[in-house]
Structures are given as structure tokens and as C-alpha cells.
Design an enzyme around this catalytic site. Sequence first.
Site, PDB file in Angstrom:
ATOM      1  N   ASP A 133       0.853  -1.183   0.000  1.00 22.96           N
ATOM      2  CA  ASP A 133       0.000   0.000   0.000  1.00 22.96           C
ATOM      3  C   ASP A 133       0.892   1.236   0.000  1.00 22.96           C
ATOM      4  O   ASP A 133       1.963   1.239   0.616  1.00 22.96           O
ATOM      5  CB  ASP A 133      -0.932   0.022   1.217  1.00 22.96           C
ATOM      6  CG  ASP A 133      -2.107   0.966   1.002  1.00 22.96           C
ATOM      7  OD1 ASP A 133      -3.183   0.486   0.612  1.00 22.96           O
ATOM      8  OD2 ASP A 133      -1.947   2.189   1.209  1.00 22.96           O
ATOM      9  N   CYS A 153     -14.932   0.565  -5.390  1.00 19.51           N
ATOM     10  CA  CYS A 153     -16.263   0.463  -4.774  1.00 19.51           C
ATOM     11  C   CYS A 153     -17.052   1.703  -5.193  1.00 19.51           C
ATOM     12  O   CYS A 153     -17.586   2.442  -4.367  1.00 19.51           O
ATOM     13  CB  CYS A 153     -16.187   0.312  -3.262  1.00 19.51           C
ATOM     14  SG  CYS A 153     -15.271   1.600  -2.396  1.00 19.51           S
TER      15      CYS A 153
END
Length: 383
Positions: free
Chosen positions: A247, A336
Site C-alpha cells: 500500500d 467500490c
Amino acid sequence: MTPAARYQAAIEVLDRVTTGVAAEQALTNWARGARFAGSKDRAAVRDHVYTVIRRKRSCAALGGGEAGRALILGLLRDEGADPADVFTGEGYGPEPLTGAELSAGRAPDSAEALDMPDWLLPRLKASLPEVEPTALALRERAPVFLRVNRLRGTVEVALESLLAEGIATQPHGLSPSALDVTEGARRVHLSQAYAEGLVELQDAASQAVVDQLPLRAGMRVLDYCAGGGGKALAMAAHLCGPVEAHDADPRRMSDLPKRAARAGAQIARIDKPDGLYDLILCDAPCSGSGAWRRSPEGKWALTEARLQELQDIQLDILREASAYLTTDGHLAYVTCSILSDENDIVIDRFLADRPDWRVADRRQFLPVDGGDGFFLALMSADA
């Protein structure tokens, strides 16, 4: 607390929220000063506050204003309840409504009725075959879903274990590993099934996205935007093998070792990808529009400028990640989001200078399907 007192507490919290305080912070501050409030009281106040935030525009229209009292009045009218039963001034409830408050309010229309910002509605219409069902679904509270961890047991074992602790669940059609919690959701974190890694909290559509990935034993897999690691854990369960997690902000992965140990999953956190991978998942930062039931403040915070900034970030991530892909590997782009600005348009921009690439699969999951809104594009270079 009486039902009316719970609404009064919600009014006080909403008044803080309208000044710019985050809802979670406002609720925490209220709870610290409300020692008399039990767990059910705190849960009820939270539900009132978040329901109003999901429906902020329609509640403001129906209640005639954006202060806490007006928003709760609008909520009661929206739900067909009699405000006079709440605004009584008794038992720590809200003071009775004034004549001006009683005469205020009107039916919401257009974007108001769908609880969407005006600027966003045309983009939604360009993104979805039907806007209204999705917009109305985002006004409601999200279901609680669990993922059964195949590294620890089966769906049948999970159903029985949870039920023994007063948590009722049922399988959900979006994914073979998904359980819909129908009773006892707030006890999940305290359950043995959760403590032993048999189940993990994860949206059903998020699980369905992982189900669509071409995972096979022995492949090298990278979760390029791992965040908390939910999809990395799900991929490790599918593979019964290792997954590497990266990340841009490693702090987001701080809980991942503990989660992986509980799940019995092989997750290696890495600072930088090394070598080539057979599958790279890019669960890119996005508007979160598909999950606005869970994080409704994001709906009102999103701006056109931020949406454009996100598109550029998403494209950069795809370009960076693709450099680590084997010649016959797959690059999975996931958001999303329900907005084509962040989905199809980003994919088209990425492929524009890659004529030798193709989209092997493209899926859109919407809240009307039961879970959150998710988009998946699975890409590879032509052999």
C-alpha cells in the site's frame, strides 16, 4: 432512555455534525458525556444520526431546515411517524414543535428526493441503466455480511457456530462464502467464530469480486492497494497459499498481521513490489459511492474536482502496477464506485495507449444486488 430522549440526543449530535464535526467524533463526544445511556440507547442514537445523514437532502426538505430539529422532523415525516409523539418535551425528549416548524417543510423533488447532490445526478444517469433503485438503496442501512474463511472451516460449521452464540445468519447469493447476518450483528466481534478466524467481516459484493479473479495454486499474487487487507485475506483463502500486500501508505496495513494470524492466512507485507506477478489486484482509491450506505458523509463531501483527481490517481496506479505483471498475467482493477467516471472511463484511458491489451472480464455490482456497489475489470496483454 425513552424513544423521545434518543431522538433529542440525535438532534444534539446532528447539530454538531452540521458545524463540520465528523459524525463518529460527534457521537463519541456525546457518548462520553451520556454515562446514563446504555448500549441499546447508543445504538439507537447512532442509527438515527446515520439515517439522517444518508437522507440529508430529503430530510431537510421535509423538515424545513438543516438544523438537528428540522432534520429529525423530516426523518419522522419521511418514515410516516407522527412527530407529535416525539416532540413532547417530556422525559428528556425534544420540546414541542412551534407553529413555524409545523408549517415548514415540503416534498423533496429531483435530486433531493434521491438524496444526491445536484451536480452528481447527471453523472449517475450516465453511469447506470436506472438511477432511482440504486439511489434509494443508498438511503438505507447496509446489511452486515461475513465471509466464511475456508482456511478455518465450512459454511455449515460457521452457521452452526454463530447460531450457538445467538448470531443468526443465512447464505447470500452473491458469493458462496457470504453470510448475511439477520440477528445479533453487534455480537459478531465477541463471538468465538470471529476470534478463531472462522469468519471475517466483509461485504458480499467485495467477496464476489474476489470470486471472479483467476486464482490458482502456485501463482504469485500482489494486492497493490491492500489497505486493511480484506481482499488479500480472501485471496489467500482461495489460494490456500501466500499473497503479497502493498500500500502507498503502509500504516493502512498495520492490523493486517494480526488479521492474517487469526485467519491462518499467508500474507507478506512489502514496501515495494519485487519481480513479476501472475495476478495484480488494484483496489484503487475512489469516491466510495458504492458504499455510501456505510459511509454516507462521503456522498456530501465529494466534489467534481476531487472526482477528477481520483481518476488521475486511479490511472497512475494502473500504469504503475502493470509494470510488475508477467506477460501472461492478469491485472484486476477494482473500485467500490458506481460512477463510470472512475470505472469504464478510467479503463478506456488506460487501454488507449495499450492496443495489445484486452479486457477479459468486466463486472458491475450494485447495491440493489444486495451488497455494496463494486466494479471489476480484469485485463491482460494479448499473447
